[in-house]
Design a protein around this motif. Structure first.
Motif, short mmCIF file in Angstrom:
data_model
loop_
_atom_site.label_atom_id
_atom_site.label_comp_id
_atom_site.label_asym_id
_atom_site.label_seq_id
_atom_site.Cartn_x
_atom_site.Cartn_y
_atom_site.Cartn_z
N ILE A 47 0.86 -1.19 0.00
CA ILE A 47 0.00 0.00 0.00
C ILE A 47 0.89 1.23 0.00
O ILE A 47 1.74 1.40 0.88
CB ILE A 47 -0.94 0.00 1.22
CG1 ILE A 47 -1.87 -1.21 1.16
CG2 ILE A 47 -1.73 1.30 1.30
CD1 ILE A 47 -2.68 -1.43 2.40
N LYS A 48 0.69 2.09 -0.99
CA LYS A 48 1.49 3.31 -1.10
C LYS A 48 1.18 4.23 0.07
O LYS A 48 0.06 4.29 0.57
CB LYS A 48 1.19 4.03 -2.41
CG LYS A 48 1.59 3.28 -3.65
CD LYS A 48 1.23 4.13 -4.87
CE LYS A 48 1.59 3.45 -6.15
NZ LYS A 48 1.27 4.30 -7.32
N GLU A 49 2.18 4.98 0.48
CA GLU A 49 2.05 5.93 1.59
C GLU A 49 0.92 6.93 1.35
O GLU A 49 0.19 7.30 2.27
CB GLU A 49 3.38 6.65 1.80
CG GLU A 49 3.51 7.34 3.12
CD GLU A 49 3.49 6.37 4.31
OE1 GLU A 49 2.84 6.74 5.31
OE2 GLU A 49 4.08 5.29 4.24
N GLU A 50 0.75 7.35 0.11
CA GLU A 50 -0.26 8.36 -0.20
C GLU A 50 -1.69 7.87 0.01
O GLU A 50 -2.61 8.67 0.16
CB GLU A 50 -0.09 8.84 -1.65
CG GLU A 50 -0.36 7.75 -2.68
CD GLU A 50 0.07 8.12 -4.08
OE1 GLU A 50 -0.79 8.65 -4.83
OE2 GLU A 50 1.24 7.88 -4.42
N TYR A 51 -1.89 6.54 0.03
CA TYR A 51 -3.24 5.99 0.20
C TYR A 51 -3.56 5.62 1.65
O TYR A 51 -4.70 5.30 1.96
CB TYR A 51 -3.44 4.77 -0.71
CG TYR A 51 -3.49 5.15 -2.17
CD1 TYR A 51 -4.51 5.91 -2.67
CD2 TYR A 51 -2.47 4.75 -3.04
CE1 TYR A 51 -4.56 6.28 -4.01
CE2 TYR A 51 -2.50 5.10 -4.38
CZ TYR A 51 -3.55 5.86 -4.85
OH TYR A 51 -3.59 6.22 -6.17
#
Length: 196
Positions: free
Chosen positions: A101-105
């Motif tokens: 999971i990307k940090e931005e999400y």
């Protein structure tokens, strides 16, 4: 002179007698006639009925105001719930060949967890997708790992597992059917289907 004094005396006595006679005279009141009593009773009944009608109208107005307030609250709650459902539907995207999971999400998923905790009647299916590169079996497995990563993240944030489920669609149902990096980036996603 004496006659004059007698006349004055008589006049004085007459005046004194009339004055005391008037002051001692009493006026007796007679009871009201049945017609008057009936009119007074009718008037009292009308006044009582008017008071009761006024009280009924006030109760009715209060009930209408309460119903309007309840409707306003219900509409506000529905609007808030609808906005929450829209927010829950937002998808997240992944890098190529990754289920991290990307940090931005992460803030978006935290927001989803809070909404799910607030509305305990909502359940969510997390759907994992891939782009069309790789074999069908590999993409189904990668889609599963993507959905599972989101599932585990939401559980860590306090969502009960019974309210979540995962499914993989692999490369099926692409958002963009083109064969370029822009299309592939759109298709590498987890999206959310709700039931309530």
């Amino acid at each position: 002179m004496r006659a004059r004094a007698i006349i004055l005396c008589v006049v004085f006595m007459l005046i004194a007698g009339l004055g005391t006679g008037c002051s001692k005279k009493q006026i007796e009141s007679s009871p009201a006639s049945p017609a008057v009593e009936e009119r007074m009773a009718d008037q009292q009944n009308k006044e009582q009925l008017a008071k009761e009608e006024q009280a009924r109208l006030e109760r009715e107005r209060a009930l209408q105001e309460q119903a309007l307030e309840d409707n306003r609250k219900e509409a506000a709650a529905k609007k808030e719930f609808t906005e929450a459902v829209v927010e829950l539907g937002n998808m997240i995207h992944f890098d190529f060949d990754s289920f991290e999971i990307k940090e931005e999400y992460r803030p978006l998923l935290q927001q989803k967890a809070e909404i799910l905790k607030k509305y305990d009647n909502v359940t969510m299916v997390i759907e994992g997708y891939c782009d069309d590169r790789g074999t069908e079996e590999y993409n189904l497995a990668l889609g599963e790992r993507r959905a599972r990563a989101v599932y585990e993240f939401l559980i860590l944030l306090g969502v009960t597992p019974e309210r979540l489920s995962v499914v993989s669609f692999g490369e099926e149902e692409p958002l963009d059917t083109a064969h370029n990096e822009t299309a592939w980036a759109k298709n590498r996603r987890a999206q959310f289907r709700l039931s309530y």
